[in-house]
Design a protein around this motif. Structure first.
Motif, PDB file in Angstrom:
ATOM      1  N   MET A   1      -5.870  -7.678   9.240  1.00 40.07           N
ATOM      2  CA  MET A   1      -7.188  -7.787   9.876  1.00 40.07           C
ATOM      3  C   MET A   1      -7.889  -9.104   9.395  1.00 40.07           C
ATOM      4  SD  MET A   1     -10.361  -5.273   9.498  1.00 40.07           S
ATOM      5  CE  MET A   1     -11.177  -6.257   8.220  1.00 40.07           C
ATOM      6  N   SER A   2      -7.971 -10.307  10.462  1.00 37.99           N
ATOM      7  CA  SER A   2      -8.817 -11.180  10.022  1.00 37.99           C
ATOM      8  C   SER A   2      -9.945 -11.036  10.617  1.00 37.99           C
ATOM      9  CB  SER A   2      -7.808 -12.537  10.486  1.00 37.99           C
ATOM     10  OG  SER A   2      -7.904 -12.770  11.778  1.00 37.99           O
ATOM     11  N   MET A   3     -11.045 -11.528   9.944  1.00 38.45           N
ATOM     12  CA  MET A   3     -12.403 -11.591  10.226  1.00 38.45           C
ATOM     13  C   MET A   3     -12.591 -12.622  11.211  1.00 38.45           C
ATOM     14  SD  MET A   3     -14.653 -10.500   7.010  1.00 38.45           S
ATOM     15  CE  MET A   3     -16.396 -11.197   7.913  1.00 38.45           C
ATOM     16  N   ASP A   4     -13.419 -12.484  12.531  1.00 36.38           N
ATOM     17  CA  ASP A   4     -13.510 -13.295  13.435  1.00 36.38           C
ATOM     18  C   ASP A   4     -14.831 -14.257  13.161  1.00 36.38           C
ATOM     19  OD1 ASP A   4     -15.880 -12.036  14.220  1.00 36.38           O
ATOM     20  OD2 ASP A   4     -15.014 -11.374  16.273  1.00 36.38           O
ATOM     21  N   LYS A   5     -15.069 -15.335  13.625  1.00 37.35           N
ATOM     22  CA  LYS A   5     -16.363 -16.117  13.527  1.00 37.35           C
ATOM     23  C   LYS A   5     -17.537 -15.472  13.282  1.00 37.35           C
ATOM     24  CE  LYS A   5     -18.208 -20.647  14.407  1.00 37.35           C
ATOM     25  NZ  LYS A   5     -18.221 -21.938  15.394  1.00 37.35           N
ATOM     26  N   LEU A   6     -17.781 -14.648  14.455  1.00 41.28           N
ATOM     27  CA  LEU A   6     -19.173 -13.857  14.617  1.00 41.28           C
ATOM     28  C   LEU A   6     -19.194 -13.087  13.347  1.00 41.28           C
ATOM     29  CD1 LEU A   6     -19.445 -12.871  18.380  1.00 41.28           C
ATOM     30  CD2 LEU A   6     -20.746 -14.553  16.820  1.00 41.28           C
ATOM     31  N   ALA A   7     -18.113 -12.431  12.960  1.00 37.38           N
ATOM     32  CA  ALA A   7     -18.274 -11.342  11.727  1.00 37.38           C
ATOM     33  C   ALA A   7     -18.810 -12.057  10.372  1.00 37.38           C
ATOM     34  CB  ALA A   7     -16.958 -10.498  11.649  1.00 37.38           C
ATOM     35  N   ILE A   8     -17.953 -13.141  10.163  1.00 37.77           N
ATOM     36  CA  ILE A   8     -18.193 -14.347   8.991  1.00 37.77           C
ATOM     37  C   ILE A   8     -19.609 -14.720   9.261  1.00 37.77           C
ATOM     38  CG2 ILE A   8     -17.775 -16.463   8.132  1.00 37.77           C
ATOM     39  CD1 ILE A   8     -14.697 -15.857   8.789  1.00 37.77           C
ATOM     40  N   GLU A   9     -20.010 -15.126  10.418  1.00 37.49           N
ATOM     41  CA  GLU A   9     -21.625 -15.425  10.503  1.00 37.49           C
ATOM     42  C   GLU A   9     -22.610 -14.190  10.335  1.00 37.49           C
ATOM     43  OE1 GLU A   9     -21.646 -17.454  14.299  1.00 37.49           O
ATOM     44  OE2 GLU A   9     -20.753 -19.377  13.301  1.00 37.49           O
ATOM     45  N   HIS A  10     -22.113 -13.301  10.596  1.00 39.35           N
ATOM     46  CA  HIS A  10     -23.101 -11.951  10.461  1.00 39.35           C
ATOM     47  C   HIS A  10     -23.099 -11.875   8.868  1.00 39.35           C
ATOM     48  CE1 HIS A  10     -24.899  -8.109  10.817  1.00 39.35           C
ATOM     49  NE2 HIS A  10     -23.904  -7.696   9.846  1.00 39.35           N
ATOM     50  N   PHE A  11     -22.343 -11.838   8.081  1.00 41.84           N
ATOM     51  CA  PHE A  11     -21.982 -11.866   6.525  1.00 41.84           C
ATOM     52  C   PHE A  11     -22.992 -12.811   6.232  1.00 41.84           C
ATOM     53  CE2 PHE A  11     -20.434 -13.483   2.456  1.00 41.84           C
ATOM     54  CZ  PHE A  11     -20.759 -12.469   1.891  1.00 41.84           C
ATOM     55  N   LEU A  12     -22.632 -14.105   6.555  1.00 36.73           N
ATOM     56  CA  LEU A  12     -23.374 -15.201   5.733  1.00 36.73           C
ATOM     57  C   LEU A  12     -24.833 -15.137   5.894  1.00 36.73           C
ATOM     58  CD1 LEU A  12     -20.637 -18.110   6.567  1.00 36.73           C
ATOM     59  CD2 LEU A  12     -21.188 -17.011   4.318  1.00 36.73           C
ATOM     60  N   HIS A  13     -25.516 -15.182   7.106  1.00 36.46           N
ATOM     61  CA  HIS A  13     -26.518 -15.098   7.353  1.00 36.46           C
ATOM     62  C   HIS A  13     -27.286 -13.805   6.949  1.00 36.46           C
ATOM     63  CE1 HIS A  13     -25.975 -18.885   9.555  1.00 36.46           C
ATOM     64  NE2 HIS A  13     -25.223 -18.293  10.418  1.00 36.46           N
ATOM     65  N   GLY A  14     -26.636 -12.602   7.073  1.00 35.81           N
ATOM     66  CA  GLY A  14     -27.108 -11.448   6.734  1.00 35.81           C
ATOM     67  C   GLY A  14     -27.324 -11.381   5.178  1.00 35.81           C
ATOM     68  N   GLN A  15     -26.384 -11.765   4.350  1.00 33.68           N
ATOM     69  CA  GLN A  15     -26.758 -11.575   2.912  1.00 33.68           C
ATOM     70  C   GLN A  15     -27.919 -12.720   2.306  1.00 33.68           C
ATOM     71  OE1 GLN A  15     -25.208 -13.948   0.212  1.00 33.68           O
ATOM     72  NE2 GLN A  15     -24.192 -15.540   1.513  1.00 33.68           N
ATOM     73  N   ILE A  16     -27.990 -13.831   3.171  1.00 32.16           N
ATOM     74  CA  ILE A  16     -29.152 -14.584   2.980  1.00 32.16           C
ATOM     75  C   ILE A  16     -30.406 -14.179   3.026  1.00 32.16           C
ATOM     76  CG2 ILE A  16     -30.100 -17.035   3.549  1.00 32.16           C
ATOM     77  CD1 ILE A  16     -27.765 -17.458   1.756  1.00 32.16           C
ATOM     78  N   ASP A  17     -30.486 -13.371   4.309  1.00 31.54           N
ATOM     79  CA  ASP A  17     -31.692 -12.769   4.991  1.00 31.54           C
ATOM     80  C   ASP A  17     -32.372 -11.781   3.938  1.00 31.54           C
ATOM     81  OD1 ASP A  17     -33.942 -12.239   6.813  1.00 31.54           O
ATOM     82  OD2 ASP A  17     -32.817 -10.376   7.368  1.00 31.54           O
ATOM     83  N   CYS A  18     -31.197 -10.866   3.335  1.00 30.95           N
ATOM     84  CA  CYS A  18     -31.736  -9.819   2.564  1.00 30.95           C
ATOM     85  C   CYS A  18     -31.921 -10.539   1.133  1.00 30.95           C
ATOM     86  CB  CYS A  18     -30.239  -9.097   2.186  1.00 30.95           C
ATOM     87  SG  CYS A  18     -29.982  -7.852   3.751  1.00 30.95           S
ATOM     88  N   TRP A  19     -31.424 -11.320   0.617  1.00 31.69           N
ATOM     89  CA  TRP A  19     -31.655 -12.205  -0.666  1.00 31.69           C
ATOM     90  C   TRP A  19     -33.144 -12.650  -0.501  1.00 31.69           C
ATOM     91  CZ3 TRP A  19     -29.494 -13.255  -5.402  1.00 31.69           C
ATOM     92  CH2 TRP A  19     -30.046 -14.365  -6.005  1.00 31.69           C
ATOM     93  N   ASN A  20     -33.675 -13.399   0.505  1.00 37.19           N
ATOM     94  CA  ASN A  20     -34.887 -13.884   0.745  1.00 37.19           C
ATOM     95  C   ASN A  20     -35.904 -12.794   0.850  1.00 37.19           C
ATOM     96  OD1 ASN A  20     -33.982 -16.522   0.224  1.00 37.19           O
ATOM     97  ND2 ASN A  20     -33.783 -16.885   2.458  1.00 37.19           N
ATOM     98  N   ARG A  21     -35.623 -11.646   1.380  1.00 37.48           N
ATOM     99  CA  ARG A  21     -36.475 -10.651   1.620  1.00 37.48           C
ATOM    100  C   ARG A  21     -36.544  -9.586   0.301  1.00 37.48           C
ATOM    101  NH1 ARG A  21     -35.181  -6.986   5.183  1.00 37.48           N
ATOM    102  NH2 ARG A  21     -33.310  -7.696   5.698  1.00 37.48           N
ATOM    103  N   GLY A  22     -35.782  -9.801  -0.731  1.00 37.34           N
ATOM    104  CA  GLY A  22     -35.700  -9.060  -1.669  1.00 37.34           C
ATOM    105  C   GLY A  22     -35.120  -7.631  -1.402  1.00 37.34           C
ATOM    106  N   ASP A  23     -34.273  -7.572  -0.514  1.00 38.46           N
ATOM    107  CA  ASP A  23     -33.491  -6.342   0.036  1.00 38.46           C
ATOM    108  C   ASP A  23     -32.110  -6.220  -0.948  1.00 38.46           C
ATOM    109  OD1 ASP A  23     -32.173  -4.233   1.086  1.00 38.46           O
ATOM    110  OD2 ASP A  23     -32.159  -4.834   3.189  1.00 38.46           O
ATOM    111  N   LYS A  24     -32.072  -5.918  -1.968  1.00 41.83           N
ATOM    112  CA  LYS A  24     -31.062  -5.586  -2.995  1.00 41.83           C
ATOM    113  C   LYS A  24     -29.788  -4.840  -2.136  1.00 41.83           C
ATOM    114  CE  LYS A  24     -29.282  -4.719  -7.483  1.00 41.83           C
ATOM    115  NZ  LYS A  24     -29.544  -4.232  -8.616  1.00 41.83           N
ATOM    116  N   GLU A  25     -30.431  -3.640  -1.733  1.00 44.83           N
ATOM    117  CA  GLU A  25     -29.456  -2.578  -1.052  1.00 44.83           C
ATOM    118  C   GLU A  25     -28.557  -3.327   0.116  1.00 44.83           C
ATOM    119  OE1 GLU A  25     -30.150   1.711   0.447  1.00 44.83           O
ATOM    120  OE2 GLU A  25     -30.892   1.403  -1.487  1.00 44.83           O
ATOM    121  N   GLY A  26     -29.233  -3.883   0.908  1.00 48.20           N
ATOM    122  CA  GLY A  26     -28.743  -4.751   1.895  1.00 48.20           C
ATOM    123  C   GLY A  26     -27.764  -5.841   1.593  1.00 48.20           C
ATOM    124  N   PHE A  27     -28.301  -6.729   0.669  1.00 43.90           N
ATOM    125  CA  PHE A  27     -27.514  -7.634   0.053  1.00 43.90           C
ATOM    126  C   PHE A  27     -26.313  -7.126  -0.434  1.00 43.90           C
ATOM    127  CE2 PHE A  27     -26.427 -10.296  -3.838  1.00 43.90           C
ATOM    128  CZ  PHE A  27     -26.349 -11.557  -3.055  1.00 43.90           C
TER     129      PHE A  27
END
Length: 116
Positions: A1-27
């Motif tokens: 199962m390979s990840m598509d571009k949208l799934a990769i972008e969702h991870f990359l942007h989502g983890q940064i968003d959680c980091w910047n907001r201080g959402d450790k659980e989400g990160f």
């Protein structure tokens, strides 16, 4: 199962968003979602350690001090290269990083190049 571009972008942007907001659980949830078969984190030029401990340490030591600004994020196939400014929250300036991500059969491999 390979990840598509949208799934990769969702991870990359989502983890940064959680980091910047201080959402450790989400990160951590973002990392768990893409590394069901394993996680490898490498700081180039340093010995390798348990990836989950690396993330815990990074969160504890850096998250209160650093806000990540995405300069560039390129996804090709199952890999991504990101140029980030790790901007200091309390003062001017920051640390530039190039981060490489490879998504392979439920495993995530991360390599950090840090411009010291």
């Amino acid at each position: 199962m390979s990840m598509d571009k949208l799934a990769i972008e969702h991870f990359l942007h989502g983890q940064i968003d959680c980091w910047n907001r201080g959402d450790k659980e989400g990160f951590f949830a973002h990392y768990r979602s893409v590394s069901t078969n394993g996680l490898s984190i490498e700081y180039l030029g340093k010995p390798q350690h348990d990836a989950w401990q690396v993330l815990e340490g990074m969160w504890a030591q850096q998250q209160p001090k650093i806000r990540v600004e995405v300069r560039q994020c390129i996804v090709n196939g199952n890999e991504a290269a990101c140029h980030h400014l790790n901007a200091f929250r309390e003062q001017e300036g920051g640390i530039e990083t190039i981060e490489l991500y490879r998504f392979e059969e439920g495993k995530l491999f991360v390599r950090y190049f840090i411009n010291m």
